[in-house]
Design an enzyme around this catalytic site. Structure first.
Site, PDB file in Angstrom:
ATOM      1  N   THR A 246       0.867  -1.182   0.000  1.00  0.00           N
ATOM      2  CA  THR A 246       0.000   0.000   0.000  1.00  0.00           C
ATOM      3  C   THR A 246       0.906   1.236   0.000  1.00  0.00           C
ATOM      4  O   THR A 246       2.041   1.174   0.464  1.00  0.00           O
ATOM      5  CB  THR A 246      -0.893   0.054   1.255  1.00  0.00           C
ATOM      6  OG1 THR A 246      -0.025   0.111   2.389  1.00  0.00           O
ATOM      7  CG2 THR A 246      -1.769  -1.164   1.367  1.00  0.00           C
TER       8      THR A 246
ATOM      9  N   GLU B  47      -5.814  -3.978  -0.193  1.00  0.00           N
ATOM     10  CA  GLU B  47      -6.058  -5.057   0.770  1.00  0.00           C
ATOM     11  C   GLU B  47      -7.255  -5.916   0.401  1.00  0.00           C
ATOM     12  O   GLU B  47      -7.514  -6.943   1.022  1.00  0.00           O
ATOM     13  CB  GLU B  47      -6.323  -4.468   2.170  1.00  0.00           C
ATOM     14  CG  GLU B  47      -5.138  -3.804   2.829  1.00  0.00           C
ATOM     15  CD  GLU B  47      -5.007  -2.321   2.473  1.00  0.00           C
ATOM     16  OE1 GLU B  47      -5.476  -1.921   1.391  1.00  0.00           O
ATOM     17  OE2 GLU B  47      -4.429  -1.576   3.287  1.00  0.00           O
TER      18      GLU B  47
ATOM     19  N   LYS C 155     -13.970  17.548  11.542  1.00  0.00           N
ATOM     20  CA  LYS C 155     -14.827  17.489  12.731  1.00  0.00           C
ATOM     21  C   LYS C 155     -15.131  18.910  13.161  1.00  0.00           C
ATOM     22  O   LYS C 155     -14.299  19.593  13.736  1.00  0.00           O
ATOM     23  CB  LYS C 155     -14.143  16.689  13.831  1.00  0.00           C
ATOM     24  CG  LYS C 155     -13.996  15.242  13.387  1.00  0.00           C
ATOM     25  CD  LYS C 155     -13.421  14.321  14.430  1.00  0.00           C
ATOM     26  CE  LYS C 155     -13.455  12.904  13.891  1.00  0.00           C
ATOM     27  NZ  LYS C 155     -12.185  12.235  13.859  1.00  0.00           N
TER      28      LYS C 155
ATOM     29  N   TRP D 229     -19.480  15.676  11.740  1.00  0.00           N
ATOM     30  CA  TRP D 229     -18.520  15.390  10.679  1.00  0.00           C
ATOM     31  C   TRP D 229     -18.942  16.031   9.365  1.00  0.00           C
ATOM     32  O   TRP D 229     -20.112  15.966   8.981  1.00  0.00           O
ATOM     33  CB  TRP D 229     -18.385  13.876  10.470  1.00  0.00           C
ATOM     34  CG  TRP D 229     -17.677  13.161  11.579  1.00  0.00           C
ATOM     35  CD1 TRP D 229     -17.293  13.688  12.774  1.00  0.00           C
ATOM     36  CD2 TRP D 229     -17.285  11.790  11.597  1.00  0.00           C
ATOM     37  NE1 TRP D 229     -16.677  12.729  13.540  1.00  0.00           N
ATOM     38  CE2 TRP D 229     -16.653  11.549  12.846  1.00  0.00           C
ATOM     39  CE3 TRP D 229     -17.376  10.738  10.693  1.00  0.00           C
ATOM     40  CZ2 TRP D 229     -16.139  10.302  13.194  1.00  0.00           C
ATOM     41  CZ3 TRP D 229     -16.875   9.498  11.048  1.00  0.00           C
ATOM     42  CH2 TRP D 229     -16.249   9.278  12.284  1.00  0.00           C
TER      43      TRP D 229
HETATM   44  P1  ADP Z   1      -3.256   3.353  -2.182  1.00  0.00           P
HETATM   45  O1  ADP Z   1      -2.040   2.531  -2.271  1.00  0.00           O
HETATM   46  O2  ADP Z   1      -3.301   4.566  -3.037  1.00  0.00           O
HETATM   47  O3  ADP Z   1      -3.745   3.589  -0.761  1.00  0.00           O
HETATM   48  P2  ADP Z   1      -5.566   1.739  -2.635  1.00  0.00           P
HETATM   49  O4  ADP Z   1      -6.189   1.480  -3.963  1.00  0.00           O
HETATM   50  O5  ADP Z   1      -5.361   0.571  -1.783  1.00  0.00           O
HETATM   51  O6  ADP Z   1      -4.261   2.440  -2.962  1.00  0.00           O
HETATM   52  O7  ADP Z   1      -6.424   2.832  -1.884  1.00  0.00           O
HETATM   53  C1  ADP Z   1      -7.642   2.466  -1.334  1.00  0.00           C
HETATM   54  C2  ADP Z   1      -8.385   3.672  -0.890  1.00  0.00           C
HETATM   55  O8  ADP Z   1      -8.704   4.516  -1.991  1.00  0.00           O
HETATM   56  C3  ADP Z   1      -9.715   3.358  -0.283  1.00  0.00           C
HETATM   57  O9  ADP Z   1      -9.614   2.954   1.046  1.00  0.00           O
HETATM   58  C4  ADP Z   1     -10.453   4.668  -0.450  1.00  0.00           C
HETATM   59  O10 ADP Z   1     -10.120   5.595   0.543  1.00  0.00           O
HETATM   60  C5  ADP Z   1      -9.927   5.187  -1.746  1.00  0.00           C
HETATM   61  N1  ADP Z   1     -10.889   4.879  -2.812  1.00  0.00           N
HETATM   62  C6  ADP Z   1     -10.846   3.887  -3.709  1.00  0.00           C
HETATM   63  N2  ADP Z   1     -11.890   3.954  -4.550  1.00  0.00           N
HETATM   64  C7  ADP Z   1     -12.639   5.015  -4.171  1.00  0.00           C
HETATM   65  C8  ADP Z   1     -13.848   5.610  -4.633  1.00  0.00           C
HETATM   66  N3  ADP Z   1     -14.500   5.140  -5.680  1.00  0.00           N
HETATM   67  N4  ADP Z   1     -14.304   6.690  -3.968  1.00  0.00           N
HETATM   68  C9  ADP Z   1     -13.649   7.191  -2.914  1.00  0.00           C
HETATM   69  N5  ADP Z   1     -12.506   6.684  -2.429  1.00  0.00           N
HETATM   70  C10 ADP Z   1     -12.000   5.607  -3.050  1.00  0.00           C
END
Ligand code: ADP
Length: 542
Positions: free
Chosen positions: A185, A330, A439, A444
């Site tokens: 990640t 994940e 916040k 929120w």
């Molecule tokens: P990185 O390595 O950039 O963290 P990930 O693809 O694992 O890559 O990131 C996942 C996160 O991306 C999610 O937990 C969420 O916060 C955000 N995310 C993914 N798709 C969307 C979406 N369609 N809308 C909003 N947030 C998103």
């Protein structure tokens, strides 16, 4: 009593066997890194993947060894993946957009022994190779004619290297829970965390992904994964496409609007997938050139929230259906998609766009809930937001080397770090990252919702909202904006545009104009850096 069915381990290479046998001639087209368009098919890819497997084994790579790839989406990259996992070794995708220090850290953490690398990134690897002691060999994904001069010890051209063996090889058989792949990640806070996919999780995830309410792939489709294989397991396309014999069109290094459009139209792509920034570039290209998208049926948009203006442009101007998707590295990574259930099929216009702004509903194999900070379940009323938690067979149970254990609770639910609500029909909508939510006076405010609205203004290219300390309310929203070229809207014009579209107390207290908003290596807004940039800012009059 046990069932009397065959044990048939869910191994990823069986997907490629199936594709080669039943969809053998289906085209896999790549924009090669050397330049020309390259055409192959699943039968040939399987043959060459077997050659990779045999050659790796000859070099002493075997079960559990990590083999890194730093490469664009091409047929060769697919051959490398399947060759690696077909002997029980582990493909480890490296994101070239990370800082060198992070790449070094990740390669050392994974103890990568071999690396497959595209010509584009040879210089990057030359600069760091001596800091990765586990690295024994670098295979440059090219042929002898294009082999560059390199300072890398033990570098070979892919085509020469596999030519030393033939395709007379059988995949290895092993437990379906064996590791198949690794992806770290981005680690916006602390060090990156390694996610380890198993053969079983990849196969189950691909089976869930191809379903009609997910990617809806079939042998009649041609999919262009613009999302790189090095981003979140390539959104499963390396498995889901061959699983159903869907053709693949691989964009290579050509990620600009013109190159993407050329492949979409010349190869008559029916479905494509990427993060919103890619689609912004394509839409700008279309606007400038007057080009259209006659063959494209649907576009999958995820990785960050899909702005309403993108959905609208694709659907109303170009007749392409947008499917908003959510997921995480994940989660292998697909978690939900916003396809339209019968309950909502009569929606049109603004109401349909409202629905499509949601991240959608999950497939079988993904369980979902929202909880408060006390881990109590919240109602599915489409309003009450809380921590989004998930579980399923293609969702991490832990990170590599046991890091980040606080994200997994006792019942095996994984805390996504996202804040969301779920409506009575099971449609989930992300309202924020837990660390970004504002916040204000104990309530929120969703930064994502404000950003999505702001980019709907005709002069706004990109928008980000961050919380700024406020003496009375604790935090209040600051809207940070990058204007489109040649546009110069006033603060009031932007605020007037938002007024009436959100609750009064959600309205940003101020607007700041900047030339650029910082992004992460996966193209998402880097809020941590933005907060740092505005750390001395205070609202007028406070
Ligand atoms: P990185 O390595 O950039 O963290 P990930 O693809 O694992 O890559 O990131 C996942 C996160 O991306 C999610 O937990 C969420 O916060 C955000 N995310 C993914 N798709 C969307 C979406 N369609 N809308 C909003 N947030 C998103």
């Amino acid at each position: 009593m046990l069932g009397l069915m065959q044990e048939w381990p869910l191994l990823c290479h069986k997907i490629l066997d199936h594709a080669a046998l039943f969809h053998g001639g289906r085209a896999v087209v790549s924009r090669s890194v050397e330049g020309p368009i390259h055409r192959t098919d699943y039968r040939a890819i399987r043959g060459r993947a077997l050659q990779v497997a045999k050659r790796l084994e000859k070099d002493g790579i075997g079960l559990g060894d990590r083999v890194a790839t730093m490469a664009w989406n091409t047929g060769r990259h697919l051959e490398a993946w399947y060759g690696i996992l077909g002997i029980g070794a582990v493909y480890h995708t490296l994101n070239p957009r990370l800082f060198s220090e992070q790449i070094i850290w990740i390669m050392n953490d994974a103890e990568d022994r071999f690396l497959f690398v595209d010509l584009t990134f040879v210089g990057l690897i030359e600069a760091i190779a001596d800091k990765v002691p586990s690295l024994e060999k670098v295979i440059i994904l090219t042929d002898r004619d294009h082999m560059p001069q390199t300072t890398l010890a033990n570098a070979v051209a892919f085509e020469d290297w596999i030519a030393e063996t033939d395709q007379d090889f059988a995949w290895k058989e092993f437990d379906e829970r064996t590791a198949a792949g690794m992806c770290y990640t981005s680690g916006t806070t602390g060090n990156p965390k390694g996610v380890v996919y198993s053969h079983r999780s990849n196969v189950l995830h691909a089976m869930a992904s191809v379903q009609p309410d997910m990617l809806n792939l079939s042998s009649r489709d041609r999919m262009m994964p613009v999302v790189p294989l090095f981003h979140a397991n390539g959104w499963s396309t390396a498995f889901s496409c061959p699983m159903v014999g869907c053709g693949m069109v691989m964009p290579g290094a050509g990620m600009d609007g013109a190159s993407i459009h050329q492949l979409l139209s010349e190869e008559r792509v029916t479905v494509t997938a990427a993060v919103p920034t890619v689609w912004l570039m394509l839409l700008q290209h279309l606007e400038k050139t007057g080009d259209t998208l006659p063959d494209l049926e649907r576009v999958i948009i995820g990785g960050s929230a899909c702005p309403r203006s993108i959905t609208q442009a694709f659907q109303e101007t170009y007749g392409v259906e947008v499917i908003h998707a959510w997921g995480m590295t994940e989660m292998s990574p697909l978690g939900s998609m916003c396809t339209i259930k019968p309950e909502y099929q009569d929606l049109s216009g603004e109401a349909k766009l409202d629905l499509q702004a949601k991240q959608g509903h999950p497939p079988f194999t993904v369980e979902m809930k929202v909880t408060n900070d006390e881990n109590e379940d919240l109602p599915w009323d489409g309003k009450t937001f809380g921590r989004l938690k998930v579980r399923g067979p293609a969702i991490s149970a832990s990170y590599y080397k046991g890091r980040g254990s606080e994200q997994f609770d006792g019942e095996d639910w994984f805390d996504t770090g996202d804040v969301a609500h779920i409506d009575p029909h099971g449609y989930m909508e992300i309202t924020d990252r837990a660390k970004d939510v504002i916040k204000s006076g104990g309530e929120w405010i969703s930064t994502i919702e404000l950003e999505n609205l702001a980019v709907g203004h005709e002069d706004v290219a990109e928008a980000a909202v961050i919380g700024i300390h406020h003496p009375k309310w604790d935090e209040r929203p600051l809207l940070v904006i990058v204007c489109k070229e040649g546009c110069n809207p006033s603060k009031d014009a932007i605020l007037d545009f938002l007024r009436g579209k959100v609750a009064k107390w959600w309205m940003p207290d101020d607007v700041a104009f900047v030339d650029e908003i910082p992004h992460t290596a996966t193209g998402k807004i880097q809020k941590m850096d933005l907060r740092e940039q505005f750390k001395d800012y205070s609202f007028p009059g406070t």
